[in-house]
Design a protein around this motif. Structure first.
Motif, PDB file in Angstrom:
ATOM      1  N   UNK A 177       0.865  -1.192   0.000  1.00  0.00           N
ATOM      2  CA  UNK A 177       0.000   0.000   0.000  1.00  0.00           C
ATOM      3  C   UNK A 177       0.901   1.241   0.000  1.00  0.00           C
ATOM      4  N   UNK A 178       0.896   1.959  -1.131  1.00  0.00           N
ATOM      5  CA  UNK A 178       1.789   3.125  -1.237  1.00  0.00           C
ATOM      6  C   UNK A 178       0.996   4.440  -1.214  1.00  0.00           C
ATOM      7  N   UNK A 179      -0.168   4.417  -0.522  1.00  0.00           N
ATOM      8  CA  UNK A 179      -1.037   5.605  -0.555  1.00  0.00           C
ATOM      9  C   UNK A 179      -0.372   6.835   0.059  1.00  0.00           C
ATOM     10  N   UNK A 180       0.550   6.666   1.007  1.00  0.00           N
ATOM     11  CA  UNK A 180       1.188   7.842   1.622  1.00  0.00           C
ATOM     12  C   UNK A 180       2.100   8.541   0.602  1.00  0.00           C
ATOM     13  N   UNK A 181       2.854   7.779  -0.177  1.00  0.00           N
ATOM     14  CA  UNK A 181       3.702   8.378  -1.233  1.00  0.00           C
ATOM     15  C   UNK A 181       2.834   9.074  -2.282  1.00  0.00           C
ATOM     16  N   UNK A 182       1.708   8.449  -2.617  1.00  0.00           N
ATOM     17  CA  UNK A 182       0.789   9.053  -3.608  1.00  0.00           C
ATOM     18  C   UNK A 182       0.270  10.394  -3.087  1.00  0.00           C
ATOM     19  N   UNK A 183      -0.094  10.427  -1.798  1.00  0.00           N
ATOM     20  CA  UNK A 183      -0.675  11.644  -1.222  1.00  0.00           C
ATOM     21  C   UNK A 183       0.412  12.721  -1.019  1.00  0.00           C
ATOM     22  N   UNK A 184       1.567  12.337  -0.495  1.00  0.00           N
ATOM     23  CA  UNK A 184       2.585  13.341  -0.128  1.00  0.00           C
ATOM     24  C   UNK A 184       3.256  13.979  -1.343  1.00  0.00           C
ATOM     25  N   UNK A 185       3.661  13.163  -2.318  1.00  0.00           N
ATOM     26  CA  UNK A 185       4.427  13.760  -3.428  1.00  0.00           C
ATOM     27  C   UNK A 185       3.975  13.284  -4.802  1.00  0.00           C
ATOM     28  N   UNK A 186       2.699  12.836  -4.855  1.00  0.00           N
ATOM     29  CA  UNK A 186       2.067  12.599  -6.149  1.00  0.00           C
ATOM     30  C   UNK A 186       2.566  11.384  -6.898  1.00  0.00           C
ATOM     31  N   UNK A 187       3.117  10.390  -6.168  1.00  0.00           N
ATOM     32  CA  UNK A 187       3.626   9.188  -6.848  1.00  0.00           C
ATOM     33  C   UNK A 187       2.515   8.437  -7.581  1.00  0.00           C
ATOM     34  N   UNK A 188       2.796   8.026  -8.802  1.00  0.00           N
ATOM     35  CA  UNK A 188       1.871   7.186  -9.552  1.00  0.00           C
ATOM     36  C   UNK A 188       2.671   6.413 -10.606  1.00  0.00           C
ATOM     37  N   UNK A 189       2.583   5.072 -10.586  1.00  0.00           N
ATOM     38  CA  UNK A 189       3.381   4.281 -11.540  1.00  0.00           C
ATOM     39  C   UNK A 189       2.731   4.250 -12.922  1.00  0.00           C
ATOM     40  N   UNK A 190       3.537   3.891 -13.943  1.00  0.00           N
ATOM     41  CA  UNK A 190       3.017   3.875 -15.306  1.00  0.00           C
ATOM     42  C   UNK A 190       2.935   2.461 -15.886  1.00  0.00           C
ATOM     43  N   UNK A 191       3.891   1.591 -15.527  1.00  0.00           N
ATOM     44  CA  UNK A 191       4.033   0.318 -16.250  1.00  0.00           C
ATOM     45  C   UNK A 191       3.400  -0.849 -15.495  1.00  0.00           C
ATOM     46  N   UNK A 192       2.591  -1.654 -16.226  1.00  0.00           N
ATOM     47  CA  UNK A 192       2.048  -2.885 -15.632  1.00  0.00           C
ATOM     48  C   UNK A 192       2.821  -4.089 -16.183  1.00  0.00           C
ATOM     49  N   UNK A 193       2.381  -5.280 -15.814  1.00  0.00           N
ATOM     50  CA  UNK A 193       3.111  -6.490 -16.209  1.00  0.00           C
ATOM     51  C   UNK A 193       3.154  -6.652 -17.733  1.00  0.00           C
TER      52      UNK A 193
END
Ligand code: AKB
Length: 315
Positions: free
Chosen positions: A284-300
């Motif tokens: 669960x990376x929701x804190x990184x998403x909230x604090x500095x806008x992290x969002x990954x691009x690549x799936x499997x």
């Protein structure tokens, strides 16, 4: 000569791509690569390079002064599987290099530090699915213990001395430019090389050993992003959970089979399976998403397609 960024461990799997990405962004001369050995052609030919042992404080300080370094990315480390074989060497490298860099920042010789932690900080009592930012940790490997201790030291240096140190917990990283070495998640890179070399792969983990993974481009993006945001955005001074995808060896093999239908996988689990069994399946990376806008691009699916394509071109 003056530059502002120093990469320690620049010739490894992450260091190579991070150095090239930072050179692209800030200019070749602004990014000094260093390692205990020389790296690939592209890295060596695009900007300054220093042979440097990150555990040697005096040598490190000389390089920092010479190039007027402001930021250090400490990518030198011994990974999980290798650390089980050489526990003391791993502890010395992983901890002393971190102390050297934190002390340079404490003495205000540099302004900012990036230090990577890992999913290896978690252990068998940690919730396995959507592992929270703050939870039971209890790592059982030498590498995991060094990463958890490192996280606490980063937090301490920030609180006590105001050191601006930033960190993410990398999952297994998948890349085509440089091979990983000594990790438990290395299978997820080896499998692509072997798929193209011999259309088969014998995996050292079990078929259902599901682990958090990430394509290298996303990991580099996260690293550059967390270092670029304003200090006030960083609420976690140990290390941020970071996530993009999770899969098992069987699921990765099935993804490869959509491109190479005759590809075969077999399993011969070794001591690395015991390490994998203590790590989370998803994060669960929701804190990184909230604090500095992290969002990954690549799936499997995208990762598999790019890996096969790029490795084919390289051949
Ligand atoms: C390893 O397998 O040791 C590393 C990691 C997850 O930190 N790739």
């Amino acid at each position: 000569m003056s530059a502002s960024i120093l990469i320690l461990g620049a010739c490894g799997q992450i260091g190579t791509e991070l150095t090239l990405a930072l050179r692209e962004l800030y200019g070749n001369e602004a990014v000094v690569a260093s390692d205990i050995r020389e790296g690939g052609e592209e890295l060596m030919n695009t900007g300054p390079f220093e042979l440097l042992d990150a555990t040697d404080y005096t040598a490190l300080e000389d390089v920092v002064m010479h190039y007027e370094v402001q930021e250090i990315y400490l990518m030198a480390a011994m990974l999980s599987a290798a650390s089980e074989k050489f526990p003391e060497r791993a502890w010395n490298l992983n901890m002393n290099s971190l102390f050297n860099v934190l002390n340079l920042a404490k003495e205000q010789k540099i302004d900012k530090v990036f230090w990577p932690s890992s999913i290896a900080v978690f252990g068998k009592h940690t919730p396995k699915e959507r592992t929270p930012q703050r939870t039971i940790m209890e790592p059982s490997t030498v590498y995991g213990i060094s990463k958890q201790a490192g996280e606490r030291w980063c937090n301490y240096y920030h609180r006590k001395f105001g050191v601006d140190v930033r960190s993410v917990r990398y999952p297994g990283l998948i890349s085509w430019k440089t091979l990983p070495g000594g990790g438990t998640t290395d299978y997820a890179v080896e499998i692509f090389h072997e798929a193209l070399n011999q259309n088969s792969y014998c995996c050292f983990l079990k078929d259902d050993a599901k682990l958090p993974m990430m394509f290298m481009e996303d990991a580099i993006k996260a690293t550059i992003q967390i270092m670029a945001v304003a200090e006030e955005s960083i609420s976690v001074r140990s290390s941020y959970n970071l996530s993009s995808m999770s899969f098992s060896p069987a699921e990765l093999a099935a993804s490869i089979q959509t491109h190479l239908p005759d590809f075969k996988i077999s399993y011969d689990p070794d001591f690395r399976q015991e390490i994998a069994a203590t790590w989370p399946s998803s994060i669960d990376d929701s804190v990184a998403r909230k604090d500095w806008g992290w969002s990954p691009k690549f799936d499997l699916e995208q990762t598999t397609a790019i890996m096969l394509q790029k490795l084919k071109e390289k051949r």
